[in-house]
Motif scaffolding. Structure first.
Motif, PDB file in Angstrom:
ATOM      1  N   UNK A 105       0.779  -0.961  -0.113  1.00  0.00           N
ATOM      2  CA  UNK A 105      -0.187  -0.047   0.035  1.00  0.00           C
ATOM      3  C   UNK A 105       0.931   1.172  -0.122  1.00  0.00           C
ATOM      4  N   UNK A 106       2.050   0.987  -0.304  1.00  0.00           N
ATOM      5  CA  UNK A 106       3.097   2.189  -0.342  1.00  0.00           C
ATOM      6  C   UNK A 106       3.227   3.164  -1.604  1.00  0.00           C
ATOM      7  N   UNK A 107       2.596   2.470  -2.583  1.00  0.00           N
ATOM      8  CA  UNK A 107       3.136   2.852  -3.661  1.00  0.00           C
ATOM      9  C   UNK A 107       2.496   4.705  -3.798  1.00  0.00           C
ATOM     10  N   UNK A 108       3.691   5.434  -4.368  1.00  0.00           N
ATOM     11  CA  UNK A 108       3.526   6.745  -4.790  1.00  0.00           C
ATOM     12  C   UNK A 108       3.338   7.508  -3.547  1.00  0.00           C
ATOM     13  N   UNK A 109       4.139   6.958  -2.389  1.00  0.00           N
ATOM     14  CA  UNK A 109       3.814   7.673  -1.186  1.00  0.00           C
ATOM     15  C   UNK A 109       5.265   8.436  -0.638  1.00  0.00           C
ATOM     16  N   UNK A 573      12.588  19.644 -14.271  1.00  0.00           N
ATOM     17  CA  UNK A 573      10.990  19.937 -14.772  1.00  0.00           C
ATOM     18  C   UNK A 573      10.535  19.282 -16.042  1.00  0.00           C
ATOM     19  N   UNK A 574      11.234  18.187 -16.449  1.00  0.00           N
ATOM     20  CA  UNK A 574      10.726  17.538 -17.595  1.00  0.00           C
ATOM     21  C   UNK A 574       9.907  16.277 -17.394  1.00  0.00           C
ATOM     22  N   UNK A 575       9.872  15.990 -16.323  1.00  0.00           N
ATOM     23  CA  UNK A 575       8.852  14.695 -15.891  1.00  0.00           C
ATOM     24  C   UNK A 575       7.479  15.443 -15.251  1.00  0.00           C
ATOM     25  N   UNK A 576       6.453  15.154 -16.065  1.00  0.00           N
ATOM     26  CA  UNK A 576       5.247  15.970 -15.549  1.00  0.00           C
ATOM     27  C   UNK A 576       4.979  15.370 -13.913  1.00  0.00           C
ATOM     28  N   UNK A 577       4.616  16.106 -13.105  1.00  0.00           N
ATOM     29  CA  UNK A 577       3.863  15.994 -11.822  1.00  0.00           C
ATOM     30  C   UNK A 577       4.957  15.107 -11.213  1.00  0.00           C
ATOM     31  N   UNK A 660      10.011  18.316  -4.049  1.00  0.00           N
ATOM     32  CA  UNK A 660       9.631  19.161  -4.970  1.00  0.00           C
ATOM     33  C   UNK A 660       8.468  18.286  -5.963  1.00  0.00           C
ATOM     34  N   UNK A 661       7.367  18.175  -5.666  1.00  0.00           N
ATOM     35  CA  UNK A 661       6.380  17.291  -6.152  1.00  0.00           C
ATOM     36  C   UNK A 661       4.968  17.746  -6.092  1.00  0.00           C
ATOM     37  N   UNK A 662       3.877  16.978  -5.556  1.00  0.00           N
ATOM     38  CA  UNK A 662       2.783  17.214  -5.386  1.00  0.00           C
ATOM     39  C   UNK A 662       2.293  16.829  -3.973  1.00  0.00           C
ATOM     40  N   UNK A 663       1.175  17.179  -3.617  1.00  0.00           N
ATOM     41  CA  UNK A 663       0.469  16.769  -2.421  1.00  0.00           C
ATOM     42  C   UNK A 663      -0.904  16.372  -2.960  1.00  0.00           C
ATOM     43  N   UNK A 664      -1.088  15.182  -2.550  1.00  0.00           N
ATOM     44  CA  UNK A 664      -2.466  14.478  -2.815  1.00  0.00           C
ATOM     45  C   UNK A 664      -3.730  14.631  -1.958  1.00  0.00           C
ATOM     46  N   UNK A 707       0.525  21.167  -6.806  1.00  0.00           N
ATOM     47  CA  UNK A 707       2.063  21.275  -6.662  1.00  0.00           C
ATOM     48  C   UNK A 707       2.524  21.656  -5.461  1.00  0.00           C
ATOM     49  N   UNK A 708       3.506  21.007  -4.576  1.00  0.00           N
ATOM     50  CA  UNK A 708       3.925  21.618  -3.412  1.00  0.00           C
ATOM     51  C   UNK A 708       5.279  21.400  -3.377  1.00  0.00           C
ATOM     52  N   UNK A 709       5.738  22.320  -2.551  1.00  0.00           N
ATOM     53  CA  UNK A 709       7.367  22.400  -2.537  1.00  0.00           C
ATOM     54  C   UNK A 709       7.365  22.332  -0.659  1.00  0.00           C
ATOM     55  N   UNK A 710       8.052  21.565  -0.186  1.00  0.00           N
ATOM     56  CA  UNK A 710       8.317  21.420   1.322  1.00  0.00           C
ATOM     57  C   UNK A 710      10.047  21.511   1.533  1.00  0.00           C
ATOM     58  N   UNK A 711      10.219  22.541   2.046  1.00  0.00           N
ATOM     59  CA  UNK A 711      11.769  22.639   2.185  1.00  0.00           C
ATOM     60  C   UNK A 711      12.208  22.555   3.494  1.00  0.00           C
ATOM     61  N   UNK A 712      13.365  21.794   3.855  1.00  0.00           N
ATOM     62  CA  UNK A 712      13.966  21.400   4.838  1.00  0.00           C
ATOM     63  C   UNK A 712      14.084  22.775   5.770  1.00  0.00           C
ATOM     64  N   UNK A 713      14.508  22.377   6.981  1.00  0.00           N
ATOM     65  CA  UNK A 713      14.827  23.739   7.872  1.00  0.00           C
ATOM     66  C   UNK A 713      15.999  23.282   8.794  1.00  0.00           C
ATOM     67  N   UNK A 714      17.124  24.078   8.552  1.00  0.00           N
ATOM     68  CA  UNK A 714      18.187  23.878   9.478  1.00  0.00           C
ATOM     69  C   UNK A 714      18.345  24.360  10.703  1.00  0.00           C
TER      70      UNK A 714
END
Length: 994
Positions: A105-109, A573-577, A660-664, A707-714
């Motif tokens: 059940x872990x596909x695309x997670x 950015x060449x691979x959609x989603x 760098x990807x998406x949020x479902x 589309x979502x971007x989640x950035x690390x936090x030092x």
């Protein structure tokens, strides 16, 4: 383990050990001082003949099994009675554990192809998993691109002797991650001979279901006689995937009520068959009414009438395995060796290697569908904060494949949209594959100096995980097949080449080669490494009137790395989603720890531990633990612990890189309400085409990919926790034992990803404009309302759209929020000697949750209230097992019970999802289950027979009463994660010992 040596005149002290020991026994000193000199003349030559064993959660070897900390021991026989074939299946039968993510059940997670452990529901980041008391390397792909965890599928199942589950915090002993508890998998210490075993599981409900396991274990050498033992074990595991052809009609009944067009949309029996050419259909928009007009292409043999005209339809290829579970293959090899160097020293080594290959067929070939709604959108590493977008282009008026009618062409100046099935590469090209190669090697020495035992070892571990996905478009490959593009100057529509390389209207290898470039297989690789040097020494400090004070001192030095370079095309950015994740982190950590067991009186024992961990960028963390054990009566022991835990930010959370990807599942309340208002009117129509459109629109804007971007936090700080237990162990007779332990965990400064449903946690957001499809939906609504035959009384002002859908969100990991959980663990065991009828063992174990409270803000109070009783937080989880041994027969019966819950996640969610609305996740639930998810239980029955000494044969019936799951609107599988949809499962096992 080496036996204790007699040498009462020698005791190993160092300045460090003296200093730490003094601190640990300071609290006991006043009570001890008055009796310290009473028994100086005791015979110090006396040594215990009892073997001392090391218990999970302590570095001190004990002569008793029970400690101040509650430890649950799951034996190999217990695992057999459960019918468990994997470590995850064992944990799913443990009341203190929550069903966690399973590989199928872990596909695309993000953590594709792995399984996690989750004690107390605090997540895999709060559960420490050990193999023979030492850490394993994290899985290469973090869960949700954030949480690093140990893949429990990589632990050698065939070599497991038992599992010890410590259900209180152990940061003072083991360091980070041990907030909710510790799972220590313990293998055989030695083995001689050869054993071959095989297991086969089948489920009549699914012809394609199959689970097979085989193992071979062999060893030689006797430690006492030959002074060495070496054994190896190889475990093979195979599980078959379940395609949609078996799954599509076996969902719980309410799923089809909520999705009335689900089976109809598969086009079974009406669409063109797989592999048969389908000419597709064209469409355009009326410039005046904004309505969409569809038209089946010439030569279509599978015409379907829809509200907007006619379409040429095809059957869904039913070999997709995303829902039912992927094919899984695992090979695990384990080698263990012990060598007696001399009477006081032993060398040991172990090597583990696991190769996992998980494959899921993506099913139906992709369709070329000209985009008229929201374009696909995603972030990628090298395009910064710019959102990448992609639309399937239109066909121009002079395109050689534009065979639309003159009337359709006239609507948009000759430009038309296209729906066409790209089936040239067949049905096995699309899908996903995950491979993971992990290893761990340990080499060390242990021995004794006088009455002191010491041990030191070096361990190196790592994993290499690769995700191969054939799902999305490569922009360059797509343009090679259908470009070069032009842009309509009036409308901005993208137009494909009039003479593209891809030849519509034929199935050919040349087309297939182009499709493989347009939809390529791309890889996402990750590496983790963990190198550890540790050492400890344990033994008696001195004698007190009540007994011997024992202490342990040790150190850890660790080098940890995590590297995910990311796929270069995805990064650009060449691979959609598919922007992917990119991390590059490394760090050295160091720890000193000490522990002491002090018998304060004959009945009262103190266990104290202290650990100092130093991570780069953070102040040193001091984690204490205090435990008391009081033997109130010979049959009654009282115990309790208090400890402070921590979890350092993982390299995925605080290192360099990001997601760098998406949020479902993003829920936009504005668009959700507006689209459902339109769909609600359409669904009332007497015209079937209106109903079909309404059903397809219903909830379509309530859960979207964004589309979502989640950035690390030092600047993240470690999570901190306070953990306590208080309980008793009662043995009123020699055949009955009872235990009950109250547990409490308060975790703060939690490291969490942004909650993108809250505007204050989004640093940037964009929206799409209102699309042509939106306008077409409004035109269809207006047409229906203007037709008396629809039978719908429409409002004077029709519902409409005020804004487009959310396109992108950006946020950052933060220390935010806190969790408080507590409850009671109860365990009862009975042992009955039936004389000539054998022996009977009976056991009941239960976890009773009291509070589960969370606040995502930094304010006082608990904003969401108590989660216990709400979805996925049952008040009660319990197991019952009985085992009857009679002659050569062994029979087990096992029941696993999960209590019922509300459908709502919390008291705020209950405003919309409750018994009165009879909904969960805003959709209808099954009649009779409006109040919540019902309690769930399954029973397993196993019978094992040993006809001769060397052979054993067993049969297990899992889910004996063939119970099928209830409909769960909150779970993407449509049924709860702790249930399964396979019905009764039959299992046969055979083992032969040479």
């Amino acid at each position: 383990m080496l036996p204790a040596r007699r040498n009462p005149t020698r005791c190993l002290f160092t300045p460090l050990s003296l200093a730490v020991a003094s601190a640990l026994i300071a609290i006991a000193a006043p009570a001890l001082a008055q009796d310290a000199g009473k028994d100086k003349d005791k015979d110090k030559e006396k040594t215990t003949e009892l073997a001392r064993v090391e218990v999970t959660g302590s570095n001190i070897r004990r002569t008793d099994v029970e400690t101040a900390s509650p430890v649950q021991v799951i034996s190999k026989q217990d695992i057999q009675n459960m019918g468990a074939r994997t470590l995850l299946q064992v944990l799913d039968n443990l009341p203190a554990a929550r069903p966690a993510q399973v590989d199928s059940k872990s596909l695309f997670t993000g953590s594709d192809g792995a399984s996690q452990a989750n004690l107390r529901g605090l997540g895999p980041q709060g559960t420490l998993v050990l193999l023979n008391g030492r850490r394993l390397s994290y899985y290469g792909a973090p869960s949700g691109f954030q949480t690093q965890f140990v893949n429990i599928d990589a632990i050698p199942a065939a070599a497991i002797e038992r599992m010890e589950v410590l259900t209180d915090g152990a940061s003072a002993v083991y360091g980070t991650d041990a907030v909710a508890g510790v799972i220590n998998v313990i293998t055989k210490r030695s083995y001689q001979g050869l054993e071959v075993s095989g297991t086969w599981d089948t489920a009549p409900r699914f012809d394609s279901y199959g689970e097979k396991q085989a193992s071979i274990t062999g060893g030689f050498g006797d430690l006492s006689r030959d002074r060495y033992n070496v054994y190896a074990s190889v475990n093979l595991y195979e599980r078959d995937g379940i395609p949609d052809s078996e799954w599509y009609d076996k969902n719980p009944a309410q799923f089809y009520v909520n999705n009335p067009d689900y089976i109809k949309n598969l086009r079974l029996g009406t669409g063109s068959a797989p592999g048969v050419f389908n000419p597709g259909y064209y469409f355009a928009f009326d410039p005046v009414t904004k309505a969409r007009v569809d038209e089946a292409a010439p030569g279509c043999k599978n015409v379907l009438q829809v509200s907007s005209g006619t379409r040429c339809i095809w059957q869904t290829w039913m070999n997709r395995q995303i829902n039912g579970g992927a094919d899984s293959r695992r090979v695990t090899a384990y080698v263990n060796g012990h060598f007696v160097v001399n009477d006081a020293t032993e060398a040991f080594a172990e090597v583990t290697y696991t190769d996992i290959d998980l494959r899921a067929n993506g099913g139906t070939p992709r369709a070329y569908g000209t985009t008229t709604g929201n374009p696909q959108s995603w972030f990628s590493r090298n395009t910064g904060n710019t959102v990448n977008q992609f639309l399937y282009p239109f066909l121009g008026p002079n395109n050689e494949y534009n065979h639309a009618s003159p009337e359709l062409k006239a609507l948009m100046g000759g430009v038309v949209g296209l729906g066409y099935l790209l089936q040239d590469v067949g049905g096995n090209h699309f899908g996903q594959r995950n491979t993971d190669k992990s290893y761990r090697a340990v080499a060390g020495l242990r021995g004794s100096i006088g009455d002191w035992n010491w041990e030191t070892a070096f361990a190196t571990a790592g994993s290499h995980s690769v995700t191969y996905q054939t799902t999305n478009v490569n922009l360059r490959g797509f343009e090679k097949a259908f470009g070069p593009y032009t842009v309509d100057p009036g409308t901005g529509r993208v137009i494909i080449s009039d003479h593209p390389a891809y030849k519509f209207g034929e199935l050919s290898e040349a087309n297939a080669a182009l499709i493989r470039e347009a939809f390529p297989t791309f890889d996402i690789q990750s590496w983790t490494r963990l190198h550890t040097l540790d050492g400890k020494i344990e033994g008696p400090l001195f004698d007190l009137p009540a007994g011997q004070v024992r202490a342990a001192f040790g150190f850890n030095a660790t080098r940890e790395t995590f590297y995910t370079p990311g796929n270069q095309d995805a990064a650009n950015g060449l691979i959609t989603q598919q922007g992917g994740s990119w991390f590059d982190g490394k760090r050295n950590t160091y720890a000193l720890f000490s522990e002491a067991v002090v018998p304060i009186t004959d009945k009262l024992e103190l266990d104290a531990a202290l650990r100092l961990d130093k991570y780069p960028g953070f102040s040193a963390n001091l984690a204490p633990k205090i435990g008391l054990k009081y033997q109130a009566l010979p049959q009654l022991m009282l115990r309790g612990t208090y400890s402070e835990g921590f979890r350092a930010p993982s390299l995925a959370e605080s290192g360099t890189g990001g997601v760098y990807a998406q949020i479902g599942g993003y829920r936009d309340e504005t668009r959700c309400a507006e689209t459902n208002a339109i769909a609600g009117l359409l669904r009332q129509s007497a015209r079937g085409v209106d109903k079909d459109l309404g059903n397809s629109l219903w909830n379509s804007d309530c859960s979207r990919n964004v589309a979502r971007m989640t950035q690390p936090n030092p600047d993240l700080k470690p999570e901190k926790a306070r953990i306590a237990t208080l309980g008793f162990v009662l043995e009123p007779t020699d055949w009955l034992s009872l235990s009950a332990d109250y547990w409490f965990v308060y975790r703060r400064n939690e490291i969490v990803a942004p909650n993108y449903s809250k505007p204050e946690e989004i640093s940037a957001q964009t929206r799409f404009p209102i699309t042509e499809t939106d306008l077409a939906n409004l035109a269809a609504l207006a047409s229906m309302c203007a037709d008396p035959a629809s039978g719908v009384t429409c409002p004077t002002t029709l519902p409409g759209y005020s804004t487009g859908n959310v396109a992108s969100v950006i946020g950052q990991y933060k220390n935010r929020g806190r969790t408080l959980i507590d409850g009671l663990d109860v365990d009862a065991r009975g042992r009955f000697d039936l004389g000539e009828w054998g022996r009977l063992n009976v056991g009941v174990a239960a976890t009773i949750a009291n509070r589960n409270m969370y606040n995502s803000d930094d304010a006082d109070g608990w904003y969401y209230g108590n989660f216990v009783g709400y979805y996925n937080n049952p008040r009660l989880r319990a197991t019952f097992n009985t085992n009857w041994t009679y002659g050569n027969w062994d029979t087990g019966f096992y029941i696993n019970y999960v209590g019922g819950t509300k459908w709502a996640y919390d008291r705020i969610d209950a405003e919309d999802n409750n018994a009165e609305t009879c909904t969960g996740s805003y959709v209808d639930v099954s009649p009779g289950q409006c109040s919540g998810a019902p309690a769930w239980w399954t029973a397993n029955l196993s019978v094992n027979w040993r006809p001769v000494e060397k052979l054993s044969v067993g049969v297990t019936v899992k889910n004996l009463f063939n119970r099928l799951p209830f409909y769960d609107p909150n779970d993407w599988m449509n049924f709860a994660g702790y249930t399964n949809n396979f019905g009764r499962i039959y299992s046969v096992t055979a083992t032969y010992r040479f």
